[in-house]
Design an enzyme around this catalytic site. Structure first.
Site, PDB file in Angstrom:
ATOM      1  N   THR A  65       0.835  -1.199   0.000  1.00 27.81           N
ATOM      2  CA  THR A  65       0.000   0.000   0.000  1.00 27.81           C
ATOM      3  C   THR A  65       0.870   1.251   0.000  1.00 27.81           C
ATOM      4  OG1 THR A  65      -1.604  -1.253   1.238  1.00 27.81           O
ATOM      5  CG2 THR A  65      -1.920   1.112   1.202  1.00 27.81           C
ATOM      6  N   THR A  72      -3.630   0.442  -3.192  1.00 26.33           N
ATOM      7  CA  THR A  72      -3.146  -0.796  -2.567  1.00 26.33           C
ATOM      8  C   THR A  72      -3.259  -2.032  -3.440  1.00 26.33           C
ATOM      9  OG1 THR A  72      -3.291  -2.107  -0.537  1.00 26.33           O
ATOM     10  CG2 THR A  72      -5.369  -1.405  -1.484  1.00 26.33           C
ATOM     11  N   ASN A 128      -3.085  -4.654  -1.433  1.00 24.74           N
ATOM     12  CA  ASN A 128      -3.325  -5.325  -0.156  1.00 24.74           C
ATOM     13  C   ASN A 128      -2.024  -5.882   0.391  1.00 24.74           C
ATOM     14  OD1 ASN A 128      -4.943  -5.980   2.035  1.00 24.74           O
ATOM     15  ND2 ASN A 128      -5.090  -8.094   1.375  1.00 24.74           N
ATOM     16  N   GLN A 139      -7.118  -8.000  -2.592  1.00 28.36           N
ATOM     17  CA  GLN A 139      -7.958  -7.115  -1.797  1.00 28.36           C
ATOM     18  C   GLN A 139      -9.214  -7.836  -1.305  1.00 28.36           C
ATOM     19  OE1 GLN A 139      -7.043  -4.282  -0.732  1.00 28.36           O
ATOM     20  NE2 GLN A 139      -8.747  -2.883  -0.524  1.00 28.36           N
ATOM     21  N   SER A 186     -12.487  -1.501   3.039  1.00 26.30           N
ATOM     22  CA  SER A 186     -11.085  -1.096   3.150  1.00 26.30           C
ATOM     23  C   SER A 186     -10.866  -0.332   4.453  1.00 26.30           C
ATOM     24  CB  SER A 186     -10.739  -0.200   1.963  1.00 26.30           C
ATOM     25  OG  SER A 186      -9.499   0.406   2.143  1.00 26.30           O
ATOM     26  N   GLY A 235      -0.838   0.529   5.883  1.00 27.66           N
ATOM     27  CA  GLY A 235      -0.724  -0.145   7.185  1.00 27.66           C
ATOM     28  C   GLY A 235      -1.912  -1.012   7.543  1.00 27.66           C
ATOM     29  N   GLY A 236      -2.724  -1.395   6.533  1.00 21.44           N
ATOM     30  CA  GLY A 236      -3.843  -2.299   6.812  1.00 21.44           C
ATOM     31  C   GLY A 236      -4.739  -1.743   7.900  1.00 21.44           C
TER      32      GLY A 236
HETATM   33  O1  DON Z   1      -7.687  -1.528   1.826  1.00 16.95           O
HETATM   34  C1  DON Z   1      -7.185  -1.863   2.888  1.00 16.95           C
HETATM   35  O2  DON Z   1      -7.530  -1.432   3.963  1.00 16.95           O
HETATM   36  C2  DON Z   1      -6.024  -2.856   2.884  1.00 16.95           C
HETATM   37  N1  DON Z   1      -6.107  -3.659   1.734  1.00 16.95           N
HETATM   38  C3  DON Z   1      -4.732  -2.085   2.983  1.00 16.95           C
HETATM   39  C4  DON Z   1      -3.554  -2.981   3.088  1.00 16.95           C
HETATM   40  C5  DON Z   1      -2.338  -2.276   3.510  1.00 16.95           C
HETATM   41  O3  DON Z   1      -2.360  -1.119   3.891  1.00 16.95           O
HETATM   42  C6  DON Z   1      -1.086  -3.047   3.501  1.00 16.95           C
HETATM   43  N2  DON Z   1       0.049  -2.192   3.634  1.00 16.95           N
HETATM   44  N3  DON Z   1       0.784  -1.929   4.425  1.00 16.95           N
END
Ligand code: DON
Length: 326
Positions: free
Chosen positions: A137, A155, A157, A176, A208, A229-230
């Site tokens: 991301t 992203t 994902n 995703q 998301s 950062g998920g």
């Molecule tokens: O859309 C989202 O919330 C997740 N797919 C984001 C994933 C993410 O930030 C991974 N990176 N560090």
């Protein structure tokens, strides 16, 4: 050549042309350094080494002291890692010479330098002189001279998405779908649980956590912020905002400050090492919190508009982030 079973022909020799190239020019402590350009690696490596050294009082550190040999060795380790990755015949490969010699890039290369400990070459690797594209991301914040603002989080994902490259097209597919709740209470990659509201259904979009955000004060642009950062994205953006609005930090301080995160389930606070002092940790435990240390949370790129209209960039030191004005 023939006598020695060589493969070179007279034509090869006839085809060889010497080429006039511009020398590389750098600067070291006020001295103009004129040196060789690729396809020799020498000039680039020399200028990288000198630029890295410029940040240290070599004279004070002393000739052939353990400290100066250690410093110069660590610079050489990094310059040669770049050489291996980026340098070759410029008629065949595009070499990011300007970036490789950029003072800030080289200062950043030495950020991992420990004055008392040798780094491991296998952990150092080459730098990222060109705009680095995250394998997962990415967030970027942009403001133009007219005050238009863009806050974008994009992203795949997980790292490299689902790791499948579309044959012939050269891009990766994302995964995703993991942001859907596959069944009630079953955590996704980021430990997030969900129920019916985020169940998989035809035509439905997954939930998301991405939080690209623009803040205005009295109708005027104030802050552009966001992060990867998920599951930690929203809490990261939240903490950067309160660091500025409530704790009075400037945007870079707000981005640098240690972070913590709680996402309901699993039921614990994760926090960045050294972000919370031991007295506070004990107190939080006495309140009944469980605490777990983790590597790092979020990777913010933010821009704050100051009262005089100037733009202040906050680039996260946790990654290869940077703030630039054009
Ligand atoms: O859309 C989202 O919330 C997740 N797919 C984001 C994933 C993410 O930030 C991974 N990176 N560090």
């Amino acid at each position: 050549m023939k006598r020695g079973n060589g493969i070179m022909t007279v034509k090869d020799l006839q085809d060889y042309k010497s080429v006039w190239r511009e020398p590389l020019i750098g600067n070291y402590r006020g001295y103009k350094i004129i040196t060789i350009c690729p396809p020799s690696s020498g000039g680039v490596t020399l200028l990288q080494l000198l630029k890295m050294t410029e940040n240290y009082p070599l004279k004070v550190i002393g000739f052939h002291t353990p400290q100066s040999i250690h410093l110069m060795t660590e610079e050489e380790r990094r310059a040669f890692a770049d050489r291996a990755e980026f340098l070759g015949d410029p008629d065949f490969v595009s070499i990011p010479v300007r970036k490789l010699l950029d003072a800030k890039y080289l200062t950043d290369r030495m950020k991992s330098f420990n004055t008392e400990k040798a780094s491991l070459s296998r952990e150092i690797g080459h730098g990222f002189p060109e705009s680095y594209q995250s394998e997962q991301t990415t967030h970027y914040s942009v403001v133009d001279s007219m005050g238009n603002a863009v806050s974008t989080t994009t992203t795949l994902n997980n790292s490299f998405g689902n790791s499948i490259v579309v044959a012939g097209a050269g891009f990766l597919l994302n995964n995703q779908m993991d942001d859907f709740s596959v069944k009630p209470g079953f955590p996704n990659l980021y430990g997030l649980v969900g129920g019916e509201a985020n169940s998989i259904q035809p035509g439905k979009r997954m939930l998301s956590s991405m939080t690209p955000t623009i803040i205005e004060k009295e109708g005027k642009l104030f802050l552009v912020v966001g992060s990867p950062g998920g599951s930690t994205i929203a809490t990261t953006v939240f903490q950067v905002i309160v660091n500025i609005l409530d704790f009075g930090m400037n945007v870079q301080e707000a981005v640098n400050a240690g972070r913590f995160h709680h996402q309901w389930l699993p039921d614990y606070i994760s926090y960045e090492k050294k972000s919370i002092d031991s007295t506070t940790l004990k107190k939080l435990e006495s309140y009944g919190h469980t605490l777990k240390v983790r590597n790092s949370i979020g990777l913010v790129n933010a821009i704050q508009i100051l009262p005089d209209g100037k733009k202040d960039g906050g680039a996260d030191p946790r990654g290869y982030n940077s703030a630039s004005g054009f």
